[in-house]
Scaffold this motif. Structure first.
Motif, PDB file in Angstrom:
ATOM      1  N   VAL A 112      -6.509   3.811  -5.802  1.00 28.00           N
ATOM      2  CA  VAL A 112      -5.901   4.178  -4.518  1.00 28.00           C
ATOM      3  C   VAL A 112      -4.703   5.082  -4.780  1.00 28.00           C
ATOM      4  O   VAL A 112      -4.162   5.116  -5.882  1.00 28.00           O
ATOM      5  CB  VAL A 112      -5.446   2.930  -3.711  1.00 28.00           C
ATOM      6  N   GLY A 113      -4.294   5.782  -3.756  1.00 24.45           N
ATOM      7  CA  GLY A 113      -3.102   6.600  -3.859  1.00 24.45           C
ATOM      8  C   GLY A 113      -1.851   5.743  -3.730  1.00 24.45           C
ATOM      9  O   GLY A 113      -1.899   4.601  -3.253  1.00 24.45           O
ATOM     10  N   GLN A 114      -0.736   6.320  -4.143  1.00 27.12           N
ATOM     11  CA  GLN A 114       0.521   5.569  -4.052  1.00 27.12           C
ATOM     12  C   GLN A 114       0.887   5.255  -2.607  1.00 27.12           C
ATOM     13  O   GLN A 114       1.465   4.206  -2.330  1.00 27.12           O
ATOM     14  CB  GLN A 114       1.651   6.320  -4.751  1.00 27.12           C
ATOM     15  N   GLY A 115       0.525   6.135  -1.688  1.00 24.50           N
ATOM     16  CA  GLY A 115       0.796   5.876  -0.275  1.00 24.50           C
ATOM     17  C   GLY A 115       0.086   4.620   0.209  1.00 24.50           C
ATOM     18  O   GLY A 115       0.661   3.805   0.949  1.00 24.50           O
ATOM     19  N   THR A 116      -1.154   4.444  -0.233  1.00 30.90           N
ATOM     20  CA  THR A 116      -1.916   3.245   0.137  1.00 30.90           C
ATOM     21  C   THR A 116      -1.255   2.000  -0.455  1.00 30.90           C
ATOM     22  O   THR A 116      -1.089   0.992   0.227  1.00 30.90           O
ATOM     23  CB  THR A 116      -3.374   3.359  -0.359  1.00 30.90           C
ATOM     24  N   LEU A 117      -0.854   2.102  -1.714  1.00 28.16           N
ATOM     25  CA  LEU A 117      -0.190   0.960  -2.341  1.00 28.16           C
ATOM     26  C   LEU A 117       1.080   0.593  -1.578  1.00 28.16           C
ATOM     27  O   LEU A 117       1.298  -0.575  -1.240  1.00 28.16           O
ATOM     28  CB  LEU A 117       0.141   1.269  -3.807  1.00 28.16           C
ATOM     29  N   TYR A 118       1.920   1.586  -1.298  1.00 27.00           N
ATOM     30  CA  TYR A 118       3.187   1.313  -0.610  1.00 27.00           C
ATOM     31  C   TYR A 118       2.997   0.878   0.843  1.00 27.00           C
ATOM     32  O   TYR A 118       3.840   0.181   1.391  1.00 27.00           O
ATOM     33  CB  TYR A 118       4.123   2.525  -0.693  1.00 27.00           C
ATOM     34  N   ARG A 119       1.904   1.273   1.462  1.00 27.58           N
ATOM     35  CA  ARG A 119       1.617   0.810   2.825  1.00 27.58           C
ATOM     36  C   ARG A 119       1.382  -0.709   2.819  1.00 27.58           C
ATOM     37  O   ARG A 119       1.816  -1.418   3.703  1.00 27.58           O
ATOM     38  CB  ARG A 119       0.387   1.554   3.376  1.00 27.58           C
ATOM     39  N   HIS A 120       0.698  -1.176   1.787  1.00 31.49           N
ATOM     40  CA  HIS A 120       0.436  -2.615   1.667  1.00 31.49           C
ATOM     41  C   HIS A 120       1.627  -3.372   1.083  1.00 31.49           C
ATOM     42  O   HIS A 120       1.898  -4.505   1.488  1.00 31.49           O
ATOM     43  CB  HIS A 120      -0.793  -2.858   0.780  1.00 31.49           C
ATOM     44  N   PHE A 121       2.294  -2.753   0.119  1.00 39.02           N
ATOM     45  CA  PHE A 121       3.387  -3.417  -0.603  1.00 39.02           C
ATOM     46  C   PHE A 121       4.555  -2.443  -0.749  1.00 39.02           C
ATOM     47  O   PHE A 121       4.592  -1.661  -1.696  1.00 39.02           O
ATOM     48  CB  PHE A 121       2.893  -3.883  -1.981  1.00 39.02           C
ATOM     49  N   PRO A 122       5.510  -2.495   0.185  1.00 38.30           N
ATOM     50  CA  PRO A 122       6.619  -1.545   0.170  1.00 38.30           C
ATOM     51  C   PRO A 122       7.483  -1.592  -1.095  1.00 38.30           C
ATOM     52  O   PRO A 122       8.083  -0.592  -1.467  1.00 38.30           O
ATOM     53  CB  PRO A 122       7.444  -1.933   1.395  1.00 38.30           C
ATOM     54  N   THR A 123       7.521  -2.754  -1.763  1.00 40.36           N
ATOM     55  CA  THR A 123       8.313  -2.860  -2.988  1.00 40.36           C
ATOM     56  C   THR A 123       7.482  -3.530  -4.083  1.00 40.36           C
ATOM     57  O   THR A 123       6.481  -4.197  -3.808  1.00 40.36           O
ATOM     58  CB  THR A 123       9.583  -3.703  -2.783  1.00 40.36           C
ATOM     59  N   ARG A 124       7.939  -3.369  -5.296  1.00 35.39           N
ATOM     60  CA  ARG A 124       7.276  -4.030  -6.419  1.00 35.39           C
ATOM     61  C   ARG A 124       7.337  -5.544  -6.252  1.00 35.39           C
ATOM     62  O   ARG A 124       6.369  -6.256  -6.534  1.00 35.39           O
ATOM     63  CB  ARG A 124       7.936  -3.593  -7.732  1.00 35.39           C
ATOM     64  N   ASP A 125       8.486  -6.055  -5.789  1.00 34.63           N
ATOM     65  CA  ASP A 125       8.601  -7.497  -5.550  1.00 34.63           C
ATOM     66  C   ASP A 125       7.557  -7.971  -4.533  1.00 34.63           C
ATOM     67  O   ASP A 125       6.959  -9.033  -4.710  1.00 34.63           O
ATOM     68  CB  ASP A 125      10.003  -7.869  -5.055  1.00 34.63           C
TER      69      ASP A 125
END
Length: 181
Positions: A42-55
């Motif tokens: 997935v793209g980073q945008g998809t990752l950050y949409r689901h999980f805004p932070t690493r925590d």
């Protein structure tokens, strides 16, 4: 207000992200979100949409592992005799401990405290279920309780990465031997 169900592809992306993060968090070194996104396809945008932070991502990895571990206890009891179910469950705990250690190393102290507090009760309930079934068949020591087992399992968190493959299973076998009647 009720939450809106996720689209199937979004739910699949989220599950893939969590699974890839779970696989990567046990490796030495810092968990990098761009590596997780790449591994999940997935793209980073998809990752950050689901999980805004690493925590946020690591909390979900941990939460999913705890839920799977707790759900496994009654499933194993339905499939196996109590002592075998306990043994199978303890082997799953070893893998959970490896992920837990990686997650705890990567999150802040306050997140660690919240996560530990969240999981202790449900894991103790799963242990109690397994122990009670084994005690009912007189194959587990009557003087052992869930807290004893939790304390023993804490030893898994102290295993060095380079010893994990040889020590974790061995410690589980020692713990199980101590639980037998």
């Amino acid at each position: 207000m009720a939450s809106v169900p996720r689209r199937a592809d979004a739910a699949q992306n989220r599950a893939r992200i969590v699974e890839c993060a779970r696989a990567l968090v046990v490796r030495p070194g810092e968990l990098k979100l761009n590596e997780v996104a790449k591994a999940a396809g997935v793209g980073q945008g998809t990752l950050y949409r689901h999980f805004p932070t690493r925590d946020d991502l690591l909390i979900e990895v941990y939460r999913a592992d705890v839920e799977a571990l707790v759900a496994a206890a009654p499933e194993l009891l339905a499939e196996q005799p109590p002592l075998e179910a306990l043994h199978s469950w303890l082997r799953r705990v070893a893998e959970y401990a490896r992920v837990k250690r990686g997650v705890f190393a990567a999150v802040t102290a306050s997140v660690r405290t919240d996560l530990a507090g969240h999981s202790v009760g449900s894991i103790a309930e799963a242990i109690t279920l397994l122990l009670d079934a084994a005690k009912a068949q007189r194959v587990a020591r009557p003087d052992v309780d869930a807290r004893d087992v939790v304390l023993l399992l804490g030893s898994l968190m102290k295993i060095d990465d380079d010893e994990w493959d040889t020590r974790a299973g061995h410690l589980i076998e020692i713990i199980l031997a101590g639980l037998r009647s």
